[in-house]
Structure formats: structure tokens, C-alpha cells
Design an enzyme around this catalytic site. Structure first.
Site, PDB file in Angstrom:
ATOM      1  N   ARG A 117       0.811  -1.239   0.000  1.00 16.44           N
ATOM      2  CA  ARG A 117       0.000   0.000   0.000  1.00 16.44           C
ATOM      3  C   ARG A 117       0.834   1.274   0.000  1.00 16.44           C
ATOM      4  NH1 ARG A 117      -3.081  -3.086   3.774  1.00 16.44           N
ATOM      5  NH2 ARG A 117      -4.723  -4.156   2.626  1.00 16.44           N
ATOM      6  N   LYS A 139       4.115  11.429 -11.147  1.00 20.50           N
ATOM      7  CA  LYS A 139       3.245  10.616 -12.014  1.00 20.50           C
ATOM      8  C   LYS A 139       3.953   9.290 -12.266  1.00 20.50           C
ATOM      9  CE  LYS A 139       0.537  13.930 -14.656  1.00 20.50           C
ATOM     10  NZ  LYS A 139       0.259  14.455 -16.012  1.00 20.50           N
ATOM     11  N   GLU A 181      10.804  17.705 -24.556  1.00 14.73           N
ATOM     12  CA  GLU A 181      10.145  18.117 -23.299  1.00 14.73           C
ATOM     13  C   GLU A 181      10.720  19.448 -22.805  1.00 14.73           C
ATOM     14  OE1 GLU A 181       7.517  16.516 -22.254  1.00 14.73           O
ATOM     15  OE2 GLU A 181       7.748  14.341 -22.457  1.00 14.73           O
ATOM     16  N   LYS A 223       8.952  22.799 -13.653  1.00 12.28           N
ATOM     17  CA  LYS A 223       8.112  21.652 -13.280  1.00 12.28           C
ATOM     18  C   LYS A 223       7.796  21.691 -11.791  1.00 12.28           C
ATOM     19  CE  LYS A 223       6.622  17.143 -13.986  1.00 12.28           C
ATOM     20  NZ  LYS A 223       6.627  15.933 -14.774  1.00 12.28           N
ATOM     21  N   GLU A 233      -3.158  17.628 -10.991  1.00 12.12           N
ATOM     22  CA  GLU A 233      -3.604  18.052 -12.325  1.00 12.12           C
ATOM     23  C   GLU A 233      -5.093  18.378 -12.396  1.00 12.12           C
ATOM     24  OE1 GLU A 233      -1.560  16.111 -15.659  1.00 12.12           O
ATOM     25  OE2 GLU A 233      -3.411  16.321 -16.779  1.00 12.12           O
ATOM     26  N   ARG A 237      -1.331  22.096 -14.145  1.00  9.33           N
ATOM     27  CA  ARG A 237      -0.425  20.991 -14.486  1.00  9.33           C
ATOM     28  C   ARG A 237      -0.748  20.397 -15.863  1.00  9.33           C
ATOM     29  NH1 ARG A 237       2.192  16.118 -10.810  1.00  9.33           N
ATOM     30  NH2 ARG A 237       3.356  15.226 -12.560  1.00  9.33           N
ATOM     31  N   ASN A 241       1.188  18.874 -20.568  1.00 12.38           N
ATOM     32  CA  ASN A 241       0.891  17.853 -21.576  1.00 12.38           C
ATOM     33  C   ASN A 241       0.825  18.418 -22.991  1.00 12.38           C
ATOM     34  OD1 ASN A 241       0.581  15.644 -19.739  1.00 12.38           O
ATOM     35  ND2 ASN A 241      -1.302  16.626 -19.055  1.00 12.38           N
ATOM     36  N   HIS A 244       1.130  16.146 -26.019  1.00 11.94           N
ATOM     37  CA  HIS A 244       1.091  14.754 -25.578  1.00 11.94           C
ATOM     38  C   HIS A 244      -0.124  13.984 -26.102  1.00 11.94           C
ATOM     39  CE1 HIS A 244       4.407  15.998 -23.107  1.00 11.94           C
ATOM     40  NE2 HIS A 244       4.499  14.826 -22.506  1.00 11.94           N
ATOM     41  N   HIS A 248       0.782  10.732 -27.730  1.00 10.23           N
ATOM     42  CA  HIS A 248       0.370   9.422 -27.201  1.00 10.23           C
ATOM     43  C   HIS A 248      -0.372   8.616 -28.264  1.00 10.23           C
ATOM     44  CE1 HIS A 248       0.511  10.799 -22.695  1.00 10.23           C
ATOM     45  NE2 HIS A 248       1.700  10.534 -23.184  1.00 10.23           N
ATOM     46  N   HIS A 261       9.092   8.269 -27.012  1.00  9.44           N
ATOM     47  CA  HIS A 261       8.077   9.158 -26.418  1.00  9.44           C
ATOM     48  C   HIS A 261       8.361  10.629 -26.771  1.00  9.44           C
ATOM     49  CE1 HIS A 261       5.268  10.853 -23.544  1.00  9.44           C
ATOM     50  NE2 HIS A 261       6.258  11.561 -23.022  1.00  9.44           N
TER      51      HIS A 261
HETATM   52  P1  NAD Z   1      13.609   5.260 -21.626  1.00 13.93           P
HETATM   53  O1  NAD Z   1      13.401   5.106 -20.193  1.00 13.93           O
HETATM   54  O2  NAD Z   1      13.113   4.175 -22.529  1.00 13.93           O
HETATM   55  O3  NAD Z   1      15.162   5.515 -21.896  1.00 13.93           O
HETATM   56  C1  NAD Z   1      15.583   5.712 -23.204  1.00 13.93           C
HETATM   57  C2  NAD Z   1      16.736   4.762 -23.591  1.00 13.93           C
HETATM   58  O4  NAD Z   1      17.961   5.263 -23.048  1.00 13.93           O
HETATM   59  C3  NAD Z   1      16.610   3.356 -23.065  1.00 13.93           C
HETATM   60  O5  NAD Z   1      17.102   2.466 -24.038  1.00 13.93           O
HETATM   61  C4  NAD Z   1      17.525   3.357 -21.845  1.00 13.93           C
HETATM   62  O6  NAD Z   1      17.971   2.076 -21.491  1.00 13.93           O
HETATM   63  C5  NAD Z   1      18.624   4.233 -22.327  1.00 13.93           C
HETATM   64  N1  NAD Z   1      19.385   4.919 -21.300  1.00 13.93           N
HETATM   65  C6  NAD Z   1      18.937   5.464 -20.161  1.00 13.93           C
HETATM   66  N2  NAD Z   1      19.925   6.158 -19.573  1.00 13.93           N
HETATM   67  C7  NAD Z   1      21.024   6.022 -20.334  1.00 13.93           C
HETATM   68  C8  NAD Z   1      22.342   6.528 -20.254  1.00 13.93           C
HETATM   69  N3  NAD Z   1      22.704   7.378 -19.295  1.00 13.93           N
HETATM   70  N4  NAD Z   1      23.223   6.164 -21.196  1.00 13.93           N
HETATM   71  C9  NAD Z   1      22.853   5.355 -22.230  1.00 13.93           C
HETATM   72  N5  NAD Z   1      21.605   4.878 -22.384  1.00 13.93           N
HETATM   73  C10 NAD Z   1      20.710   5.219 -21.434  1.00 13.93           C
HETATM   74  O7  NAD Z   1      12.923   6.610 -22.179  1.00 13.93           O
HETATM   75  P2  NAD Z   1      12.798   8.085 -21.594  1.00 13.93           P
HETATM   76  O8  NAD Z   1      12.766   8.954 -22.771  1.00 13.93           O
HETATM   77  O9  NAD Z   1      13.772   8.338 -20.515  1.00 13.93           O
HETATM   78  O10 NAD Z   1      11.360   8.065 -20.896  1.00 13.93           O
HETATM   79  C11 NAD Z   1      10.197   7.876 -21.638  1.00 13.93           C
HETATM   80  C12 NAD Z   1       9.099   7.408 -20.714  1.00 13.93           C
HETATM   81  O11 NAD Z   1       8.861   8.412 -19.726  1.00 13.93           O
HETATM   82  C13 NAD Z   1       7.792   7.152 -21.411  1.00 13.93           C
HETATM   83  O12 NAD Z   1       7.257   5.936 -20.970  1.00 13.93           O
HETATM   84  C14 NAD Z   1       6.917   8.304 -20.961  1.00 13.93           C
HETATM   85  O13 NAD Z   1       5.561   7.982 -20.930  1.00 13.93           O
HETATM   86  C15 NAD Z   1       7.460   8.575 -19.587  1.00 13.93           C
HETATM   87  N6  NAD Z   1       7.218   9.934 -19.094  1.00 13.93           N
HETATM   88  C16 NAD Z   1       6.701  10.071 -17.864  1.00 13.93           C
HETATM   89  C17 NAD Z   1       6.496  11.320 -17.332  1.00 13.93           C
HETATM   90  C18 NAD Z   1       5.993  11.469 -15.927  1.00 13.93           C
HETATM   91  O14 NAD Z   1       5.676  12.594 -15.525  1.00 13.93           O
HETATM   92  N7  NAD Z   1       5.955  10.408 -15.152  1.00 13.93           N
HETATM   93  C19 NAD Z   1       6.812  12.458 -18.087  1.00 13.93           C
HETATM   94  C20 NAD Z   1       7.350  12.288 -19.349  1.00 13.93           C
HETATM   95  C21 NAD Z   1       7.551  11.012 -19.846  1.00 13.93           C
HETATM   96  N1  GLY Z   2       4.708  15.063 -17.824  1.00 12.06           N
HETATM   97  C1  GLY Z   2       3.514  15.716 -17.434  1.00 12.06           C
HETATM   98  C2  GLY Z   2       3.342  15.853 -15.984  1.00 12.06           C
HETATM   99  O1  GLY Z   2       4.172  15.446 -15.204  1.00 12.06           O
HETATM  100  O2  GLY Z   2       2.355  16.350 -15.549  1.00 12.06           O
END
Ligand code: NAD
Ligand code: GLY
Length: 362
Positions: A117, A139, A181, A223, A233, A237, A241, A244, A248, A261
């Protein structure tokens, strides 16, 4: 090192930003008991897992290495985290640590929100995208075949450590994805930051450490301000997006992992800007500036050729910003000024959705 705070009362937490922070002992003080599990992936583990473990000397540290890719951001792979926690007898005082990009961060955070939990978690983001966006704000979640990030929870970390030195190993395509971003923040919140990005994009693409450090700092500052005002949100907030809803839809249609992404968000930002211009809000010179800055970041600026307008509309209807069946989008009144609105004629939206490759040509 610079430290920002996400101000959420007794759930406030620091964002540490600086070069070589992984080699600086900063995180052990954020662990309440002595149990830690670091979740990472098969790409990041050989690069940074040993350094991350050293942050928690004196603790009992388990590790879990997941396969790498957006296609593994699923309930099935989330269960692997729960399996590892239970097999290693982690109790409710444990701390999960996400070491990786947004995929690892979102999954580990969601596991922390659910396990017994809710347990503590720390973010060590290792991509530009995760350092400027996903590691901050709480998030968390996983994808569903019918919709991106459709299953999740708000669960804030207790600390975020963004070590800018780890960006040296990041592939160029991932750097560009993160810059989408960063550009978003300028467009929704800070026109001076957008001006700076236009000038400094070549330095950012060359990974100039000072330029990257400033971009990460300003993005996290924005942020943190937005999240402190509207954690769940219900208002401002949503502006985070921008692009997005279009993005998406592209990710879901193409299959998770084909378009990154950030790439889908980059194209989505231009689609939102194009729609804003068609509504007479954004002037044509500013639309051109948006296109140019995305191109300078080497991001795609036109949607997939095999995606019809009807397919966009079908997938966009699953968006989390849909209220009572009405699609709401983030659109631009000008650079630095965004709104959440459903006030656009369907035919104008269709004009953007059918513009296809012309979007990239200006
Ligand atoms: P990812 O986590 O897939 O990383 C991208 C690639 O880089 C992967 O292959 C990873 O293994 C590699 N990598 C990571 N660090 C590295 C490093 N230092 N050196 C070499 N390779 C490295 O992608 P991302 O772009 O980091 O994240 C995308 C995700 O984040 C999506 O799922 C998206 O929905 C999510 N997201 C979430 C939020 C939120 O607020 N929670 C906001 C934006 C995006
Ligand atoms: N990436 C959008 C948010 O965190 O609200």
C-alpha cells in the site's frame, strides 16, 4: 551542485542537479530503514548500477534488472518488481530506487505506490527526458495496449538526483527526445527560455555541459513550480501535456517503442502549434519558430504517413484529459502562453490531422 525543492508541505523533496553526483554520497540520508531495492534495466545496469549501489553503503541492497524498452512498461513486467520485492523479503519500510530513464522511473514509482500500500522511492534519472520531466512530480504508471500511461498513480519520490555526467553515454536520438520536453517548458511557461533554446540548441545538441545544466535546471524549476501549485492536475499541471495527446496517439498506433516518447511529443507539439495557428491564436512567424527549434533538435516534425485523421481521433478519445466525452487539448495563445481548451471546431482539428507531411515543410 544545485538543489531545487518540490514544495509539497511535509512531502516536499529535493532535486539535486550536477555533474558526477553519482560519485557523491547524497542519497543514503533519504532511506528511512536499511532496506533498498534498485530497479534498473539491462542497458543502464552495466553503466551505472555499481555507482548507484555505492550510494547506499550500510544498507541491504537488492537489485532488479528489467529488459530495456517502452514495450516492457506493462503490468506483466511490473509484477516482476513485486516478485523480486517479495522474494527478497522487503517490508513496508523499504525504499525503491529507480535508476534509468522514464520507463524505469514510471514503473518503479508505480511499484512503490502499490507495494504494501505504498513505500518510499528515490529517482536517479539517467536520460535527459527523465531528468527534465518524468522523475519530478510523482506521475507513475504503465501502458495498456489500448492507451498510453492508462494505469498508474500519483506517488511522489523522496529525492531526485540528476547527474548530468551520465548524459555523455546517451544515444543522440534519446538526447533529441529529451529536448522535446525541454522545448515544451519554454512554449507553455517561459518565452525567454524559449528564446534561449533557439540560440543554444546547437550547444545542447553538442552536449555542452553548461548549456545542458542550465536547461535541466530551468526545466526542473518550472516543473517544480507547476507541481507545487497543482499536484493532481486539476488545473495548470495539464499544460505540461502540450503535444502529448497527439503524441500518445502516435505511440499507441505505431506500437510502443517504435517512436520514442519524446519524438512523438515533438511532432505532437508542432501539431498543437499548427492547430493554434489555424485558430488564429499563434501567428505564422511563431509557428515557424516552433518548427525550426524542433528541427534544430533533430526531432521528427510530421506524423507517421500511415496514420489517418480518423485513427488520431479514435486514439485521442482515450486521453486522460477527455471529460464527459469532450476532448480537451493544450494549445498556444502565443509562445510562453498555453491554455487547456475544448474550444476548437472539429473541422479545424481535422485540418491539422490531415496536414501530414506539410507540417514539416512550413
Ligand atoms: P527510456 O526510459 O526508454 O530511456 C531511453 C533509452 O535510453 C533506453 O534504451 C535506456 O535504457 C537508455 N538509457 C537510459 N539512460 C542512459 C544513459 N545514461 N546512457 C545510455 N543509455 C541510457 O525513455 P525516456 O525517454 O527516458 O522516458 C520515456 C518514458 O517516460 C515514457 O514511458 C513516458 O511515458 C514517460 N514519461 C513520464 C512522465 C511522468 O511525468 N511520469 C513524463 C514524461 C515522460
Ligand atoms: N509530464 C507531465 C506531468 O508530469 O504532468
Amino acid at each position: 551542485m544545485q538543489t531545487l525543492t518540490v514544495d509539497l508541505g511535509d512531502r516536499s523533496y529535493p532535486i539535486y542537479i550536477g555533474s558526477d553526483l553519482l560519485k557523491t554520497p547524497l542519497l543514503a540520508k533519504h532511506v528511512s530503514a536499511r532496506q533498498v531495492m534498485i530497479v534498473t534495466n539491462e542497458t543502464v545496469a552495466p553503466l551505472y548500477l555499481e555507482l548507484a549501489k555505492a550510494q547506499f553503503s550500510g544498507c541491504s541492497v537488492s537489485t532488479l534488472v528489467l529488459p530495456d524498452g517502452e514495450q516492457y512498461k506493462t503490468l506483466e513486467y511490473l509484477e516482476r518488481i513485486f516478485d523480486a520485492l517479495l522474494e527478497n523479503r522487503h517490508n513496508r519500510t523499504t525504499t525503491l530506487v529507480a535508476l534509468g530513464g522514464g520507463v524505469v522511473g514510471d514503473m518503479t514509482g508505480f511499484a512503490a505506490a502499490c507495494y504494501q500500500r505504498g513505500v518510499s522511492f528515490i529517482q536517479i534519472p539517467t536520460t535527459l527526458l527523465s531528468q527534465v520531466d518524468s522523475s519530478v512530480g510523482g506521475k507513475t504508471g504503465v501502458n495498456h495496449p489500448l492507451g498510453k500511461n492508462m494505469i498508474g498513480a500519483f506517488h511522489q519520490p523522496v529525492a531526485v538526483m540528476a547527474d548530468t555526467a551520465v548524459l555523455n553515454t546517451l544515444p543522440e536520438r534519446e538526447l533529441s527526445a529529451g529536448l522535446a520536453e525541454v522545448i515544451k517548458y519554454g512554449l507553455i511557461y517561459d518565452s525567454a527560455f524559449f528564446d534561449w533554446l533557439e540560440t543554444e540548441m546547437p550547444s545542447l545538441m553538442d552536449r555542452d555541459p553548461a548549456a545542458l545544466a542550465y536547461a535541466i535546471h530551468r526545466a526542473c524549476e518550472i516543473k517544480a513550480e507547476v507541481v507545487a501549485q497543482d499536484e493532481r492536475e486539476s488545473g495548470i499541471r495539464a499544460l505540461l501535456n502540450l503535444g502529448h495527446t497527439f503524441g500518445h496517439a502516435i505511440e499507441t498506433d505505431q506500437g510502443y517503442g517504435k517512436w520514442l516518447h519524446g519524438e512523438a511529443v515533438g511532432t505532437g507539439i508542432l501539431m498543437a502549434a499548427d492547430l493554434s495557428a489555424r485558430l488564429g491564436w499563434l501567428n505564422s512567424a511563431d509557428l515557424e519558430r516552433v518548427r525550426k527549434v524542433l528541427l534544430a533538435a533533430r526531432l521528427p516534425v510530421a506524423p507517421p504517413t500511415d496514420m489517418s485523421a480518423d485513427r488520431f481521433v479514435e486514439l485521442m478519445a482515450v486521453d486522460k484529459k477527455v471529460v464527459d466525452g469532450t476532448l480537451r487539448l493544450i494549445l498556444l495563445k502565443s509562445i510562453g502562453d498555453a491554455v487547456v481548451t475544448s474550444d476548437f471546431p472539429q473541422e479545424t482539428l481535422y485540418a491539422t490531422l490531415t496536414a501530414g507531411q506539410q507540417l514539416g515543410q512550413g
